[in-house]
Design a protein around this motif. Structure first.
Motif, PDB file in Angstrom:
ATOM      1  N   THR A   1     136.961 -48.459  48.469  1.00  0.00           N
ATOM      2  CA  THR A   1     136.211 -47.435  48.064  1.00  0.00           C
ATOM      3  C   THR A   1     135.081 -47.274  49.165  1.00  0.00           C
ATOM      4  O   THR A   1     134.622 -46.050  49.376  1.00  0.00           O
ATOM      5  CB  THR A   1     135.296 -47.867  46.453  1.00  0.00           C
ATOM      6  N   ALA A   2     134.316 -48.459  49.541  1.00  0.00           N
ATOM      7  CA  ALA A   2     133.530 -48.172  50.689  1.00  0.00           C
ATOM      8  C   ALA A   2     133.821 -47.567  51.843  1.00  0.00           C
ATOM      9  O   ALA A   2     133.072 -46.700  52.289  1.00  0.00           O
ATOM     10  CB  ALA A   2     132.791 -49.584  50.960  1.00  0.00           C
ATOM     11  N   ARG A   3     135.013 -47.710  52.441  1.00  0.00           N
ATOM     12  CA  ARG A   3     135.683 -46.897  53.360  1.00  0.00           C
ATOM     13  C   ARG A   3     136.036 -45.504  53.132  1.00  0.00           C
ATOM     14  O   ARG A   3     135.369 -44.666  53.755  1.00  0.00           O
ATOM     15  CB  ARG A   3     136.977 -47.826  53.832  1.00  0.00           C
ATOM     16  N   SER A   4     136.472 -45.256  51.881  1.00  0.00           N
ATOM     17  CA  SER A   4     136.525 -43.888  51.807  1.00  0.00           C
ATOM     18  C   SER A   4     135.305 -43.138  51.548  1.00  0.00           C
ATOM     19  O   SER A   4     135.236 -41.905  51.874  1.00  0.00           O
ATOM     20  CB  SER A   4     137.504 -43.880  50.445  1.00  0.00           C
ATOM     21  N   GLN A   5     134.320 -43.528  50.987  1.00  0.00           N
ATOM     22  CA  GLN A   5     133.230 -43.115  50.833  1.00  0.00           C
ATOM     23  C   GLN A   5     132.292 -42.669  51.966  1.00  0.00           C
ATOM     24  O   GLN A   5     131.746 -41.552  52.263  1.00  0.00           O
ATOM     25  CB  GLN A   5     132.037 -43.552  49.970  1.00  0.00           C
ATOM     26  N   ARG A   6     132.674 -43.591  52.898  1.00  0.00           N
ATOM     27  CA  ARG A   6     131.940 -43.397  54.441  1.00  0.00           C
ATOM     28  C   ARG A   6     132.681 -42.196  55.192  1.00  0.00           C
ATOM     29  O   ARG A   6     131.789 -41.319  55.627  1.00  0.00           O
ATOM     30  CB  ARG A   6     132.272 -44.600  55.423  1.00  0.00           C
ATOM     31  N   LEU A   7     134.005 -42.258  55.040  1.00  0.00           N
ATOM     32  CA  LEU A   7     134.718 -41.119  55.899  1.00  0.00           C
ATOM     33  C   LEU A   7     134.517 -39.490  55.009  1.00  0.00           C
ATOM     34  O   LEU A   7     134.990 -38.735  55.530  1.00  0.00           O
ATOM     35  CB  LEU A   7     136.124 -41.429  55.789  1.00  0.00           C
ATOM     36  N   ALA A   8     134.293 -39.627  53.685  1.00  0.00           N
ATOM     37  CA  ALA A   8     134.113 -38.489  53.060  1.00  0.00           C
ATOM     38  C   ALA A   8     132.580 -38.115  52.854  1.00  0.00           C
ATOM     39  O   ALA A   8     132.168 -36.993  52.143  1.00  0.00           O
ATOM     40  CB  ALA A   8     134.683 -38.488  51.663  1.00  0.00           C
ATOM     41  N   SER A   9     131.638 -38.558  53.653  1.00  0.00           N
ATOM     42  CA  SER A   9     130.384 -38.221  53.707  1.00  0.00           C
ATOM     43  C   SER A   9     129.995 -36.959  53.993  1.00  0.00           C
ATOM     44  O   SER A   9     130.851 -36.235  54.928  1.00  0.00           O
ATOM     45  CB  SER A   9     129.631 -39.470  54.267  1.00  0.00           C
ATOM     46  N   ALA A  10     128.698 -36.490  53.793  1.00  0.00           N
ATOM     47  CA  ALA A  10     128.214 -35.000  54.181  1.00  0.00           C
ATOM     48  C   ALA A  10     128.415 -34.941  55.885  1.00  0.00           C
ATOM     49  O   ALA A  10     128.809 -34.012  56.334  1.00  0.00           O
ATOM     50  CB  ALA A  10     127.282 -34.700  53.747  1.00  0.00           C
ATOM     51  N   GLU A  11     127.976 -36.111  56.494  1.00  0.00           N
ATOM     52  CA  GLU A  11     127.865 -36.228  57.718  1.00  0.00           C
ATOM     53  C   GLU A  11     129.217 -36.051  58.524  1.00  0.00           C
ATOM     54  O   GLU A  11     129.388 -35.423  59.524  1.00  0.00           O
ATOM     55  CB  GLU A  11     127.150 -37.412  58.119  1.00  0.00           C
TER      56      GLU A  11
ATOM     57  N   ARG B   1     126.418 -27.369  51.569  1.00  0.00           N
ATOM     58  CA  ARG B   1     125.226 -28.086  52.382  1.00  0.00           C
ATOM     59  C   ARG B   1     125.574 -28.789  53.607  1.00  0.00           C
ATOM     60  O   ARG B   1     124.915 -29.410  54.244  1.00  0.00           O
ATOM     61  CB  ARG B   1     124.745 -29.252  51.147  1.00  0.00           C
ATOM     62  N   ASN B   2     127.184 -29.076  53.993  1.00  0.00           N
ATOM     63  CA  ASN B   2     127.415 -29.802  55.131  1.00  0.00           C
ATOM     64  C   ASN B   2     127.368 -29.120  56.397  1.00  0.00           C
ATOM     65  O   ASN B   2     127.873 -29.692  57.255  1.00  0.00           O
ATOM     66  CB  ASN B   2     128.742 -30.238  54.734  1.00  0.00           C
TER      67      ASN B   2
END
Length: 72
Positions: free
Chosen positions: A32-42, A70-71
């Motif tokens: 979950t943490a890894r996928s959230q980092r990769l799917a971040s707006a940045e 917004r991205n």
């Protein structure tokens, strides 16, 4: 409404990222943490900038929706 379109796009992108991260198997929390980092707006904005810099041609419709996001 625009907000609903944003959320739908984020959900689709997150699903794609999760399918790419399926191998090698991870502990659920790491996954979950890894996928959230990769799917971040940045990261999404970085990917779009890289595509534009490489000369990728977006359709008018794609460019319209990216301008609304917004991205970008």
């Amino acid at each position: 409404p625009p907000n609903a379109v944003e959320r739908l796009g984020d959900a689709v992108y997150m699903t794609k990222v999760r399918t790419l991260l399926f191998w090698p198997p991870l502990r659920p929390g790491d996954y979950t943490a890894r996928s959230q980092r990769l799917a971040s707006a940045e990261v999404q904005a970085w990917g779009l900038r890289e595509l534009k810099a490489s000369g990728f041609e977006f359709t008018d419709d794609e460019a319209h929706w990216m301008r609304r996001g917004r991205n970008c």
